[in-house]
Enzyme design. Structure first.
Site, PDB file in Angstrom:
ATOM      1  N   LYS A 180       0.841  -1.201   0.000  1.00 55.39           N
ATOM      2  CA  LYS A 180       0.000   0.000   0.000  1.00 55.39           C
ATOM      3  C   LYS A 180       0.873   1.246   0.000  1.00 55.39           C
ATOM      4  O   LYS A 180       1.462   1.609   1.016  1.00 55.39           O
ATOM      5  CB  LYS A 180      -0.916   0.045   1.230  1.00 55.39           C
ATOM      6  N   GLY A 234       5.039   7.844   9.643  1.00 56.36           N
ATOM      7  CA  GLY A 234       5.114   8.697  10.830  1.00 56.36           C
ATOM      8  C   GLY A 234       4.942   7.896  12.119  1.00 56.36           C
ATOM      9  O   GLY A 234       4.347   6.808  12.134  1.00 56.36           O
ATOM     10  N   GLU A 236       3.133   8.452  14.899  1.00 59.60           N
ATOM     11  CA  GLU A 236       1.807   8.232  15.481  1.00 59.60           C
ATOM     12  C   GLU A 236       1.061   7.126  14.753  1.00 59.60           C
ATOM     13  O   GLU A 236       0.410   6.283  15.365  1.00 59.60           O
ATOM     14  CB  GLU A 236       0.998   9.539  15.514  1.00 59.60           C
ATOM     15  N   GLU A 255       9.510   1.580  10.701  1.00 57.42           N
ATOM     16  CA  GLU A 255      10.555   2.565  10.378  1.00 57.42           C
ATOM     17  C   GLU A 255       9.883   3.923  10.457  1.00 57.42           C
ATOM     18  O   GLU A 255       9.086   4.270   9.580  1.00 57.42           O
ATOM     19  CB  GLU A 255      11.094   2.327   8.957  1.00 57.42           C
ATOM     20  N   CYS A 289      13.541  10.926   6.473  1.00 52.17           N
ATOM     21  CA  CYS A 289      13.438  10.544   7.891  1.00 52.17           C
ATOM     22  C   CYS A 289      14.749  10.801   8.617  1.00 52.17           C
ATOM     23  O   CYS A 289      14.752  11.138   9.797  1.00 52.17           O
ATOM     24  CB  CYS A 289      13.044   9.082   8.004  1.00 52.17           C
ATOM     25  N   GLU A 390       9.364  16.593  14.296  1.00 53.40           N
ATOM     26  CA  GLU A 390       9.873  16.396  12.935  1.00 53.40           C
ATOM     27  C   GLU A 390       9.176  17.379  11.991  1.00 53.40           C
ATOM     28  O   GLU A 390       7.949  17.381  11.892  1.00 53.40           O
ATOM     29  CB  GLU A 390       9.570  14.956  12.503  1.00 53.40           C
TER      30      GLU A 390
HETATM   31  P1  NAD Z   1       2.289   8.578   7.240  1.00 56.22           P
HETATM   32  O1  NAD Z   1       2.522   7.883   8.538  1.00 56.22           O
HETATM   33  O2  NAD Z   1       1.262   9.627   7.186  1.00 56.22           O
HETATM   34  O3  NAD Z   1       1.875   7.494   6.123  1.00 56.22           O
HETATM   35  C1  NAD Z   1       2.680   6.385   5.824  1.00 56.22           C
HETATM   36  C2  NAD Z   1       1.802   5.313   5.206  1.00 56.22           C
HETATM   37  O4  NAD Z   1       0.877   4.849   6.191  1.00 56.22           O
HETATM   38  C3  NAD Z   1       0.954   5.817   4.036  1.00 56.22           C
HETATM   39  O5  NAD Z   1       0.871   4.804   3.048  1.00 56.22           O
HETATM   40  C4  NAD Z   1      -0.392   6.057   4.692  1.00 56.22           C
HETATM   41  O6  NAD Z   1      -1.480   6.023   3.785  1.00 56.22           O
HETATM   42  C5  NAD Z   1      -0.441   4.909   5.673  1.00 56.22           C
HETATM   43  N1  NAD Z   1      -1.387   5.071   6.788  1.00 56.22           N
HETATM   44  C6  NAD Z   1      -1.859   6.232   7.304  1.00 56.22           C
HETATM   45  N2  NAD Z   1      -2.742   5.956   8.318  1.00 56.22           N
HETATM   46  C7  NAD Z   1      -2.781   4.609   8.439  1.00 56.22           C
HETATM   47  C8  NAD Z   1      -3.494   3.716   9.303  1.00 56.22           C
HETATM   48  N3  NAD Z   1      -4.316   4.163  10.240  1.00 56.22           N
HETATM   49  N4  NAD Z   1      -3.316   2.386   9.155  1.00 56.22           N
HETATM   50  C9  NAD Z   1      -2.446   1.909   8.223  1.00 56.22           C
HETATM   51  N5  NAD Z   1      -1.763   2.710   7.359  1.00 56.22           N
HETATM   52  C10 NAD Z   1      -1.924   4.040   7.478  1.00 56.22           C
HETATM   53  O7  NAD Z   1       3.708   9.092   6.753  1.00 56.22           O
HETATM   54  P2  NAD Z   1       4.041   9.951   5.454  1.00 56.22           P
HETATM   55  O8  NAD Z   1       3.572  11.347   5.683  1.00 56.22           O
HETATM   56  O9  NAD Z   1       3.595   9.220   4.228  1.00 56.22           O
HETATM   57  O10 NAD Z   1       5.647   9.898   5.461  1.00 56.22           O
HETATM   58  C11 NAD Z   1       6.421  10.725   6.246  1.00 56.22           C
HETATM   59  C12 NAD Z   1       6.858  10.025   7.516  1.00 56.22           C
HETATM   60  O11 NAD Z   1       7.539   8.819   7.190  1.00 56.22           O
HETATM   61  C13 NAD Z   1       7.855  10.850   8.299  1.00 56.22           C
HETATM   62  O12 NAD Z   1       7.540  10.804   9.660  1.00 56.22           O
HETATM   63  C14 NAD Z   1       9.183  10.155   8.033  1.00 56.22           C
HETATM   64  O13 NAD Z   1      10.151  10.341   9.024  1.00 56.22           O
HETATM   65  C15 NAD Z   1       8.750   8.731   7.939  1.00 56.22           C
HETATM   66  N6  NAD Z   1       9.755   7.929   7.219  1.00 56.22           N
HETATM   67  C16 NAD Z   1      10.532   7.065   7.935  1.00 56.22           C
HETATM   68  C17 NAD Z   1      11.536   6.338   7.284  1.00 56.22           C
HETATM   69  C18 NAD Z   1      12.414   5.381   8.048  1.00 56.22           C
HETATM   70  O14 NAD Z   1      13.015   4.522   7.411  1.00 56.22           O
HETATM   71  N7  NAD Z   1      12.529   5.478   9.360  1.00 56.22           N
HETATM   72  C19 NAD Z   1      11.712   6.485   5.914  1.00 56.22           C
HETATM   73  C20 NAD Z   1      10.904   7.371   5.220  1.00 56.22           C
HETATM   74  C21 NAD Z   1       9.919   8.089   5.887  1.00 56.22           C
END
Ligand code: NAD
Length: 502
Positions: A180, A234, A236, A255, A289, A390
């Site tokens: 997804k 993210g 949360e 991650e 990230c 962040e």
């Molecule tokens: P996000 O958490 O909003 O979304 C990530 C994914 O989760 C998306 O596909 C989203 O649709 C899905 N999602 C959202 N709500 C969900 C739920 N309730 N249940 C299941 N899936 C759900 O993050 P984003 O805005 O897409 O990306 C930015 C974040 O990702 C930043 O916090 C960044 O630090 C983190 N990130 C971490 C790494 C790492 O390797 N540590 C790498 C890249 C990005």
């Protein structure tokens, strides 16, 4: 709005090995450089997801897939790697349009995704199970088997690379995968599905299901047939997934976000440090990230170092993603730029001063796209929100420190623990400081280097588990212990009660 580019994938999802229109809500993908439309895509509905899960279960249980030997499964992964490499320019183009990243970066991400499939094919071919030392009359073996159906949920910032980091080891381990992607960047994951399909992977083993997190993501996480969720995103959202996984006793890898400190000591090679700090925060427009978003500089060089850093930041080329000279490209979405701008406003309210940037650049190409100037803020303590949360954009906060102990304390005084950069010529000090900082990765006199062969992940609110490296394959397997009797005698505990007779 007109579709500006006919190279974009069509409005079709890959559900259980079939291409068809999604039955869920519309997703609009735009090109952040000018807000032109890439594609309106119909996302996956509940029914699409449930069907993909059914087909994944069936395909994973199918004896033709299960009975493949490791080297035969690896052949399929090598073909996917080649397919990605052959289509790297096309993938880069789609991803640049979808995310606004520079073509240079997206081409590198595509090639790294190819390398990820190659690497896990090689790991698979060379992975061994263990015969454990017997402590009785038996042969004992610790073996690994696929989990079954795995969900991979990825963010928008580097989709092809994050997708590959999950799909490659999960398929290599013998699972079916439901991918997804994020709603702001759904297109390149569908292109990956085309390449996977062309590799001859049996149908049903991969589905690509763009859609909202609250519908598609939530359904995948809660479904009893899904045996593992590998999530990047993210903190949360990750925490919510971990809670739901606890109810199912399901393994998760998470991650998550970061607020990484880079520490510059007075003895560092300042040219090397300035270039590294700039790359660490402003490459990918800070949407990373592991962005080095808190800079700690030893007081003895603070004024000199920060003056040079600010001047160099002002010389960075902010521009169109297709311009080879561009170093800082647009942000992904207007909502995201609003959030970055809000953080800068919050910083000013907290008493920060803007040393450079602090606004969207104006004029020409800038007015058409979602740009934000590389920004450096100073004058706040580590307690400020801009130091704790962040921002995920091109915003750096600089703070002075007096000694090693203070640098370590400030670096650790944060909920996240993803990465840390240390700039010094004293490698013993680097070792001491890096050992004391709570982070999943420490870079010494460099930053944001990555290798698929080296595990990656965070501590504290930055995540759980590791991706990449040889053990990255095992993260998608479940371990089974076997005992084979070698005594050929009844167990002595019950031998006395057996009696004779037939
Ligand atoms: P996000 O958490 O909003 O979304 C990530 C994914 O989760 C998306 O596909 C989203 O649709 C899905 N999602 C959202 N709500 C969900 C739920 N309730 N249940 C299941 N899936 C759900 O993050 P984003 O805005 O897409 O990306 C930015 C974040 O990702 C930043 O916090 C960044 O630090 C983190 N990130 C971490 C790494 C790492 O390797 N540590 C790498 C890249 C990005």
């Amino acid at each position: 709005m007109l579709i500006a580019d006919d190279k974009m994938p069509p409005d079709l999802l890959y559900v259980g090995g079939e291409w068809r229109p999604g039955r869920g809500a519309e997703i609009t993908s735009i090109f952040p450089a000018d807000r032109s439309l890439n594609r309106v895509l119909h996302g996956a509905s509940r029914e699409d997801v449930l069907e993909a899960i059914d087909r994944a279960e069936a395909a994973q249980r199918d004896p033709t897939w299960r009975s493949l030997k490791a080297h035969e499964r690896a052949t399929c992964l090598y073909r996917i790697a080649q397919g990605i490499a052959d289509n790297a320019d096309r993938i880069a183009h789609i991803q640049s349009r979808d995310t606004g990243k520079t073509l240079k970066e997206t081409k590198a991400l595509a090639l790294s995704a190819a390398g990820t499939f190659r690497y896990f094919a090689a790991v698979l071919e060379t992975a061994e199970d263990a015969m454990t030392p017997a402590r009785g009359d038996y042969l004992s073996i610790s073996a690994h088997e696929p989990i079954g159906v795995v969900a991979a949920i990825t963010p928008w910032n580097s989709p092809i690379a994050s997708d590959a980091q999950k799909v490659a080891p999960a398929l290599a381990a013998g699972n079916a995968v439901l991918l997804k992607p994020a709603s702001w960047s759904p297109l390149v994951s569908l292109e990956l599905a085309r390449i996977v399909e062309a590799s001859g992977l049996p149908k049903g083993l991969l589905s690509v299901l763009p859609g909202s997190g609250g519908v598609v993501g939530d359904l995948l996480v809660g479904h009893p047939a899904v045996g593992k969720v590998s999530f990047t995103g993210g903190t949360e959202v990750g925490r919510g997934i971990a809670r739901k996984a606890a109810d199912k006793m399901m393994p998760v890898s998470l991650e998550l976000g970061g607020k990484s400190a880079t520490i510059v000591f007075a003895d560092a090679d300042l040219d090397v440090a300035i270039a590294g700090v700039l790359f660490g925060i402003f490459s990918s427009s800070g949407q990373s990230c592991i962005a080095g978003s808190r800079l700690l500089v030893e007081r003895a060089i603070y004024d000199r170092f920060v003056a040079r850093l600010v001047a160099a930041t002002g010389r960075l080329v902010v521009g169109h993603p297709f311009d080879p000279a561009t170093q800082v490209a647009p942000l992904i979405h207007d909502d995201h730029r609003d959030s970055v701008a809000d953080y800068v406003r919050i910083g000013l309210e907290e008493g920060a001063t803007v040393l450079t940037g602090g606004a969207a650049p104006r004029g020409d190409v800038y007015d058409q796209g979602i740009y934000y100037a590389p920004t450096i803020l100073a004058g706040v303590s580590n307690a400020a929100r801009i130091c704790r949360e962040e921002i995920f954009g091109p915003v750096l906060v600089v703070m002075p420190f007096d000694d090693e102990a203070e640098a370590i304390a400030v670096a650790n005084d944060n909920d996240f623990g993803l990465a840390c950069g240390i700039w010094t010529r004293d490698l013993l000090r680097a070792r001491r400081v890096g050992g004391a900082v709570k982070a999943g990765t420490v870079w010494v006199n460099t930053y944001k280097q990555f290798s698929i062969a080296t595990p990656f992940g965070g501590v504290k609110d930055s995540g759980l588990g590791r991706e990449k490296g040889r053990d990255g394959l095992r993260a998608y397997m479940s371990q089974k212990s076997w005992y084979f009797d070698t005594s050929e005698r009844p167990h002595p505990w019950a031998a006395s009660v057996l009696g004779g007779g037939a």
